[in-house]
Design a protein around this motif. Structure first.
Motif, mmCIF file in Angstrom:
data_model
loop_
_atom_site.group_PDB
_atom_site.id
_atom_site.type_symbol
_atom_site.label_atom_id
_atom_site.label_comp_id
_atom_site.label_asym_id
_atom_site.label_seq_id
_atom_site.Cartn_x
_atom_site.Cartn_y
_atom_site.Cartn_z
ATOM 1 N N GLU A 1 130.327 4.078 92.536
ATOM 2 C CA GLU A 1 131.651 4.613 92.888
ATOM 3 C C GLU A 1 131.710 4.859 94.392
ATOM 4 O O GLU A 1 130.774 5.376 94.990
ATOM 5 C CB GLU A 1 131.899 5.925 92.139
ATOM 6 C CG GLU A 1 133.253 6.545 92.396
ATOM 7 C CD GLU A 1 134.409 5.758 91.786
ATOM 8 O OE1 GLU A 1 135.533 5.929 92.266
ATOM 9 O OE2 GLU A 1 134.188 4.978 90.833
ATOM 10 N N GLY A 2 132.805 4.445 95.008
ATOM 11 C CA GLY A 2 132.990 4.651 96.437
ATOM 12 C C GLY A 2 132.520 3.487 97.295
ATOM 13 O O GLY A 2 132.495 3.581 98.509
ATOM 14 N N SER A 3 132.126 2.385 96.632
ATOM 15 C CA SER A 3 131.668 1.223 97.384
ATOM 16 C C SER A 3 132.125 -0.056 96.694
ATOM 17 O O SER A 3 132.567 -0.023 95.545
ATOM 18 C CB SER A 3 130.142 1.238 97.522
ATOM 19 O OG SER A 3 129.523 1.102 96.264
ATOM 20 N N PHE A 4 132.022 -1.173 97.418
ATOM 21 C CA PHE A 4 132.505 -2.455 96.882
ATOM 22 C C PHE A 4 131.721 -3.616 97.469
ATOM 23 O O PHE A 4 131.068 -3.489 98.504
ATOM 24 C CB PHE A 4 133.998 -2.632 97.173
ATOM 25 C CG PHE A 4 134.309 -2.912 98.629
ATOM 26 C CD1 PHE A 4 134.628 -4.205 99.027
ATOM 27 C CD2 PHE A 4 134.287 -1.912 99.580
ATOM 28 C CE1 PHE A 4 134.923 -4.482 100.363
ATOM 29 C CE2 PHE A 4 134.576 -2.177 100.912
ATOM 30 C CZ PHE A 4 134.897 -3.465 101.306
ATOM 31 N N GLN A 5 131.779 -4.730 96.798
ATOM 32 C CA GLN A 5 131.255 -6.009 97.291
ATOM 33 C C GLN A 5 132.250 -7.069 96.838
ATOM 34 O O GLN A 5 132.394 -7.327 95.656
ATOM 35 C CB GLN A 5 129.863 -6.281 96.726
ATOM 36 C CG GLN A 5 129.205 -7.543 97.240
ATOM 37 C CD GLN A 5 129.158 -7.642 98.742
ATOM 38 O OE1 GLN A 5 129.970 -8.381 99.311
ATOM 39 N NE2 GLN A 5 128.285 -6.909 99.384
ATOM 40 N N GLU A 6 132.985 -7.645 97.786
ATOM 41 C CA GLU A 6 134.061 -8.563 97.424
ATOM 42 C C GLU A 6 133.644 -10.028 97.400
ATOM 43 O O GLU A 6 134.373 -10.871 96.886
ATOM 44 C CB GLU A 6 135.261 -8.376 98.351
ATOM 45 C CG GLU A 6 134.991 -8.690 99.798
ATOM 46 C CD GLU A 6 136.146 -8.309 100.699
ATOM 47 O OE1 GLU A 6 137.191 -7.855 100.196
ATOM 48 O OE2 GLU A 6 135.997 -8.475 101.919
ATOM 49 N N GLU A 7 132.461 -10.348 97.912
ATOM 50 C CA GLU A 7 132.022 -11.745 97.916
ATOM 51 C C GLU A 7 131.856 -12.234 96.477
ATOM 52 O O GLU A 7 131.165 -11.598 95.688
ATOM 53 C CB GLU A 7 130.703 -11.890 98.668
ATOM 54 C CG GLU A 7 130.818 -11.618 100.148
ATOM 55 C CD GLU A 7 131.738 -12.584 100.861
ATOM 56 O OE1 GLU A 7 131.719 -13.789 100.546
ATOM 57 O OE2 GLU A 7 132.477 -12.126 101.745
ATOM 58 N N PRO A 8 132.451 -13.371 96.121
ATOM 59 C CA PRO A 8 132.380 -13.839 94.735
ATOM 60 C C PRO A 8 130.985 -14.303 94.316
ATOM 61 O O PRO A 8 130.603 -14.137 93.166
ATOM 62 C CB PRO A 8 133.377 -14.992 94.682
ATOM 63 C CG PRO A 8 133.582 -15.406 96.084
ATOM 64 C CD PRO A 8 133.296 -14.215 96.953
ATOM 65 N N ALA B 1 135.111 -1.656 92.583
ATOM 66 C CA ALA B 1 133.806 -2.257 92.851
ATOM 67 C C ALA B 1 133.938 -3.597 93.578
ATOM 68 O O ALA B 1 133.012 -4.062 94.208
ATOM 69 C CB ALA B 1 133.016 -2.429 91.566
ATOM 70 N N THR B 2 135.143 -4.211 93.496
ATOM 71 C CA THR B 2 135.352 -5.531 94.109
ATOM 72 C C THR B 2 136.297 -5.516 95.321
ATOM 73 O O THR B 2 136.493 -6.557 95.929
ATOM 74 C CB THR B 2 135.907 -6.524 93.067
ATOM 75 O OG1 THR B 2 137.133 -6.034 92.549
ATOM 76 C CG2 THR B 2 134.907 -6.752 91.946
#
Length: 84
Positions: A42-49, A76-77
């Protein structure tokens, strides 16, 4: 850029700009932890597919101007989107 090679638990990883790039491939919303892909906390993301990063990025914090509000919640994304 300095590139350092490290061996962890049988995986060959490279340190480039603070991120280890590992031999497992993860999807958006996840990060690489040794031999597994783990959901971003929670509070972070990784958008690379498709990627091999070992960290999720923190959501952007509220701009210093107090009239900003969240237009789109982070996930998350994806990062949080702010508007005036």
């Amino acid at each position: 850029m300095m590139l350092e090679t490290i061996l962890f638990v049988g995986l060959l990883c490279h340190l480039a700009e603070g991120f280890y790039i590992c031999s497992v491939t993860c999807e958006s919303g996840q990060y690489c932890s040794q031999e597994d892909c783990i959901s971003c906390p929670e509070g972070s993301f990784q958008e690379e597919p498709v990627h091999q990063m070992t960290k999720c990025l923190p959501w952007t914090t509220k701009p210093s101007e107090s009239n900003y509000v969240i237009a789109i919640n982070g996930s998350a994304t994806s990062d949080v989107v702010w508007k005036c």
